[in-house]
Design an enzyme around this catalytic site. Structure first.
Site, PDB file in Angstrom:
ATOM      1  N   TYR A  39       0.713  -1.388  -0.037  1.00 30.41           N
ATOM      2  CA  TYR A  39       0.212   0.028   0.048  1.00 30.41           C
ATOM      3  C   TYR A  39       0.760   1.067  -0.022  1.00 30.41           C
ATOM      4  O   TYR A  39       0.245   2.456  -0.074  1.00 30.41           O
ATOM      5  CB  TYR A  39      -0.944   0.034   1.328  1.00 30.41           C
ATOM      6  CG  TYR A  39      -2.002  -1.120   1.116  1.00 30.41           C
ATOM      7  CD1 TYR A  39      -2.877  -1.217   0.114  1.00 30.41           C
ATOM      8  CD2 TYR A  39      -1.989  -2.292   1.972  1.00 30.41           C
ATOM      9  CE1 TYR A  39      -3.949  -2.354   0.185  1.00 30.41           C
ATOM     10  CE2 TYR A  39      -2.774  -3.008   2.232  1.00 30.41           C
ATOM     11  CZ  TYR A  39      -3.756  -3.311   1.195  1.00 30.41           C
ATOM     12  OH  TYR A  39      -4.735  -4.422   0.802  1.00 30.41           O
ATOM     13  N   HIS A 117      -8.304   1.740  -5.742  1.00 32.97           N
ATOM     14  CA  HIS A 117      -7.704   0.866  -4.794  1.00 32.97           C
ATOM     15  C   HIS A 117      -6.221   1.323  -4.950  1.00 32.97           C
ATOM     16  O   HIS A 117      -5.741   1.375  -6.314  1.00 32.97           O
ATOM     17  CB  HIS A 117      -8.198  -0.492  -5.183  1.00 32.97           C
ATOM     18  CG  HIS A 117      -9.378  -0.865  -5.122  1.00 32.97           C
ATOM     19  ND1 HIS A 117     -10.127  -1.403  -4.004  1.00 32.97           N
ATOM     20  CD2 HIS A 117     -10.372  -1.083  -6.139  1.00 32.97           C
ATOM     21  CE1 HIS A 117     -11.168  -1.482  -3.932  1.00 32.97           C
ATOM     22  NE2 HIS A 117     -11.434  -1.333  -5.184  1.00 32.97           N
TER      23      HIS A 117
HETATM   24  C1  DQA Z   1      -7.561  -2.053  -0.942  1.00 30.82           C
HETATM   25  C2  DQA Z   1      -7.713  -3.381  -1.656  1.00 30.82           C
HETATM   26  C3  DQA Z   1      -8.673  -4.312  -0.817  1.00 30.82           C
HETATM   27  O1  DQA Z   1      -8.686  -5.878  -1.266  1.00 30.82           O
HETATM   28  C4  DQA Z   1      -8.014  -4.194   0.710  1.00 30.82           C
HETATM   29  O2  DQA Z   1      -9.157  -5.093   1.549  1.00 30.82           O
HETATM   30  C5  DQA Z   1      -7.773  -2.839   1.049  1.00 30.82           C
HETATM   31  C6  DQA Z   1      -7.388  -1.928   0.382  1.00 30.82           C
HETATM   32  C7  DQA Z   1      -6.685  -1.141  -1.946  1.00 30.82           C
HETATM   33  O3  DQA Z   1      -6.668   0.005  -1.895  1.00 30.82           O
HETATM   34  O4  DQA Z   1      -5.766  -1.650  -2.642  1.00 30.82           O
HETATM   35  O5  DQA Z   1      -7.954  -2.869   2.235  1.00 30.82           O
HETATM   36  O6  DQA Z   1      -9.034  -1.340  -1.227  1.00 30.82           O
END
Ligand code: DQA
Length: 163
Positions: A39, A117
């Site tokens: 992330y 995402h």
């Molecule tokens: C997310 C991807 C999701 O699968 C995950 O549960 C998240 C973050 C992303 O920003 O990549 O919490 O939404």
């Protein structure tokens, strides 16, 4: 479609500002330290500051709301109808893959939204490949890290400018 910002009764009243609501689902409060290899190291506060500065340059108000609770996110989506929110940018996080209720709330208020995402959910575990939000979204951005929010914001600004 963006609602009219001008009072019907008086042209003397200043128009209401255009509003973009940015919704962040569970665990996104931990951005910066949460699995940074997936992330990134940018925090939610950094993301909000960058979006706020960009939107201000266009005279647009950006509000951000993060919650770890599905019901609070649904309440915020419902409130967007009465708060004259023009556009929503949403990262439902884990609820992406589970929440019929959040999808229903967005359908009920009929505010256009872009789904964001940070990670490329299609390159990850199979359970992340399905989203309850994508088919109703104006667009979906994934895998661009924090930049994805800025890309979504540019699109949102282009949409609210049209009206
Ligand atoms: C997310 C991807 C999701 O699968 C995950 O549960 C998240 C973050 C992303 O920003 O990549 O919490 O939404």
């Amino acid at each position: 479609m963006t609602r009219s910002k001008r009072s019907k009764d008086s042209d003397a009243e200043p128009p209401e500002p255009t509003r973009i609501l940015v919704l962040h689902g569970p665990n996104l409060n931990l951005l910066g330290t949460r699995e940074p290899e997936i992330y990134g190291r940018t925090t939610l506060a950094d993301i909000h500051a960058a979006m706020d500065a960009r939107a201000r340059a266009d005279g647009v108000v950006v509000e951000s709301f993060q919650s770890n609770h599905e019901g609070q996110l649904i309440d915020r989506i419902q409130a967007s109808a009465t708060e004259n929110v023009d556009f929503v940018i949403i990262n439902p996080a884990g609820y992406t893959h589970t929440s019929v209720a959040m999808r229903d709330a967005l359908a009920a208020v009929e505010v256009p939204y872009v789904e964001v995402h940070l990670s490329n959910i299609h390159a990850r575990e199979p359970f992340r490949h399905h989203s309850y939000f994508s088919d109703r979204a104006a667009g979906v951005i994934c895998g661009l890290g924090a930049y994805g929010y800025m890309a979504a914001l540019e699109f949102a600004l282009s949409q609210v400018r049209k009206t």
